[in-house]
Design a protein around this motif. Sequence first.
Motif, mmCIF file in Angstrom:
data_model
loop_
_atom_site.group_PDB
_atom_site.id
_atom_site.type_symbol
_atom_site.label_atom_id
_atom_site.label_comp_id
_atom_site.label_asym_id
_atom_site.label_seq_id
_atom_site.Cartn_x
_atom_site.Cartn_y
_atom_site.Cartn_z
ATOM 1 N N HIS A 77 0.831 -1.201 0.000
ATOM 2 C CA HIS A 77 0.000 0.000 0.000
ATOM 3 C C HIS A 77 0.869 1.256 0.000
ATOM 4 O O HIS A 77 0.602 2.210 -0.748
ATOM 5 C CB HIS A 77 -0.919 -0.016 1.223
ATOM 6 N N LEU A 78 1.929 1.244 0.809
ATOM 7 C CA LEU A 78 2.835 2.403 0.864
ATOM 8 C C LEU A 78 3.517 2.622 -0.475
ATOM 9 O O LEU A 78 3.618 3.761 -0.952
ATOM 10 C CB LEU A 78 3.882 2.218 1.962
ATOM 11 N N SER A 79 3.964 1.546 -1.116
ATOM 12 C CA SER A 79 4.632 1.714 -2.411
ATOM 13 C C SER A 79 3.666 2.261 -3.456
ATOM 14 O O SER A 79 4.047 3.101 -4.284
ATOM 15 C CB SER A 79 5.280 0.411 -2.884
ATOM 16 N N GLU A 80 2.397 1.826 -3.402
ATOM 17 C CA GLU A 80 1.402 2.364 -4.332
ATOM 18 C C GLU A 80 1.182 3.855 -4.089
ATOM 19 O O GLU A 80 1.122 4.644 -5.040
ATOM 20 C CB GLU A 80 0.069 1.620 -4.180
ATOM 21 N N LYS A 81 1.079 4.237 -2.825
ATOM 22 C CA LYS A 81 0.865 5.650 -2.485
ATOM 23 C C LYS A 81 2.086 6.488 -2.857
ATOM 24 O O LYS A 81 1.948 7.638 -3.298
ATOM 25 C CB LYS A 81 0.537 5.820 -0.997
ATOM 26 N N ALA A 82 3.274 5.927 -2.709
ATOM 27 C CA ALA A 82 4.490 6.654 -3.082
ATOM 28 C C ALA A 82 4.530 6.900 -4.589
ATOM 29 O O ALA A 82 4.923 7.983 -5.048
ATOM 30 C CB ALA A 82 5.725 5.875 -2.637
ATOM 31 N N VAL A 83 4.101 5.902 -5.362
ATOM 32 C CA VAL A 83 4.063 6.067 -6.822
ATOM 33 C C VAL A 83 3.043 7.135 -7.204
ATOM 34 O O VAL A 83 3.329 8.003 -8.042
ATOM 35 C CB VAL A 83 3.746 4.716 -7.509
ATOM 36 N N GLU A 84 1.855 7.085 -6.583
ATOM 37 C CA GLU A 84 0.836 8.095 -6.877
ATOM 38 C C GLU A 84 1.351 9.496 -6.555
ATOM 39 O O GLU A 84 1.156 10.434 -7.340
ATOM 40 C CB GLU A 84 -0.434 7.832 -6.065
ATOM 41 N N GLU A 85 1.999 9.626 -5.405
ATOM 42 C CA GLU A 85 2.535 10.935 -5.011
ATOM 43 C C GLU A 85 3.580 11.412 -6.013
ATOM 44 O O GLU A 85 3.568 12.582 -6.426
ATOM 45 C CB GLU A 85 3.160 10.848 -3.619
ATOM 46 N N LYS A 86 4.440 10.514 -6.430
ATOM 47 C CA LYS A 86 5.493 10.871 -7.386
ATOM 48 C C LYS A 86 4.898 11.325 -8.719
ATOM 49 O O LYS A 86 5.381 12.284 -9.329
ATOM 50 C CB LYS A 86 6.420 9.675 -7.589
ATOM 51 N N VAL A 87 3.856 10.645 -9.180
ATOM 52 C CA VAL A 87 3.198 11.024 -10.437
ATOM 53 C C VAL A 87 2.681 12.455 -10.347
ATOM 54 O O VAL A 87 2.882 13.264 -11.258
ATOM 55 C CB VAL A 87 2.054 10.030 -10.762
ATOM 56 N N TRP A 88 2.009 12.765 -9.234
ATOM 57 C CA TRP A 88 1.457 14.115 -9.087
ATOM 58 C C TRP A 88 2.546 15.162 -8.901
ATOM 59 O O TRP A 88 2.419 16.291 -9.391
ATOM 60 C CB TRP A 88 0.438 14.149 -7.945
ATOM 61 N N PHE A 89 3.619 14.810 -8.206
ATOM 62 C CA PHE A 89 4.746 15.750 -8.086
ATOM 63 C C PHE A 89 5.365 16.028 -9.452
ATOM 64 O O PHE A 89 5.719 17.169 -9.768
ATOM 65 C CB PHE A 89 5.813 15.218 -7.132
ATOM 66 N N ARG A 90 5.517 14.991 -10.242
ATOM 67 C CA ARG A 90 6.082 15.179 -11.590
ATOM 68 C C ARG A 90 5.175 16.045 -12.458
ATOM 69 O O ARG A 90 5.645 16.897 -13.209
ATOM 70 C CB ARG A 90 6.324 13.839 -12.272
ATOM 71 N N ALA A 91 3.859 15.819 -12.357
ATOM 72 C CA ALA A 91 2.911 16.634 -13.128
ATOM 73 C C ALA A 91 3.005 18.101 -12.699
ATOM 74 O O ALA A 91 2.992 19.007 -13.545
ATOM 75 C CB ALA A 91 1.493 16.114 -12.940
ATOM 76 N N ARG A 92 3.107 18.331 -11.407
ATOM 77 C CA ARG A 92 3.231 19.703 -10.915
ATOM 78 C C ARG A 92 4.549 20.338 -11.387
ATOM 79 O O ARG A 92 4.570 21.487 -11.835
ATOM 80 C CB ARG A 92 3.174 19.735 -9.384
#
Length: 146
Positions: free
Chosen positions: A100-115
């Motif tokens: 679950h943590l790795s999934e959330k880390a990937v989601e966070e990274k995607v949004w950081f990259r988009a920003r």
Amino acid sequence: MKFRYTFQKIVDLKSNEKTQAEWILSSAVSQLRVEESSLTELRIERQGIEGMLMDASIASTTVSDLLLFQNYLTHMDQRIDAKLLDVKQAEEQVSTSRTHLSEKAVEEKVWFRARDKARDLFLAEAQKKEQETLDEMALTRYKRPS
């Protein structure tokens, strides 16, 4: 002009979800350690009972006392088996929490990259506008009669 990301609240949400997943993992790891410690204590207690049984069998002890020790050993084995199940469940919870943590880390990274990509585009556009303004000013000065 300051950069404002339209989806900043989503970025913040994803960051908070990741932090929450880290807390859940930490809690699961703590629970696993507690269960493992409890299992170790049960095994040590069982070894003590075995030692007492061996001492009792060497000394002259009644059969009923030996049966009592044996019954207690059986009870300890059952408790150890139950604790092994608890440890296994705690290990599964840790594994699930890590996933679950790795999934959330990937989601966070995607949004950081988009920003970051949106910020880079904004800065490039701002720099382009500034350069156009400077070029226009230079052209206006050059065309003016001296």
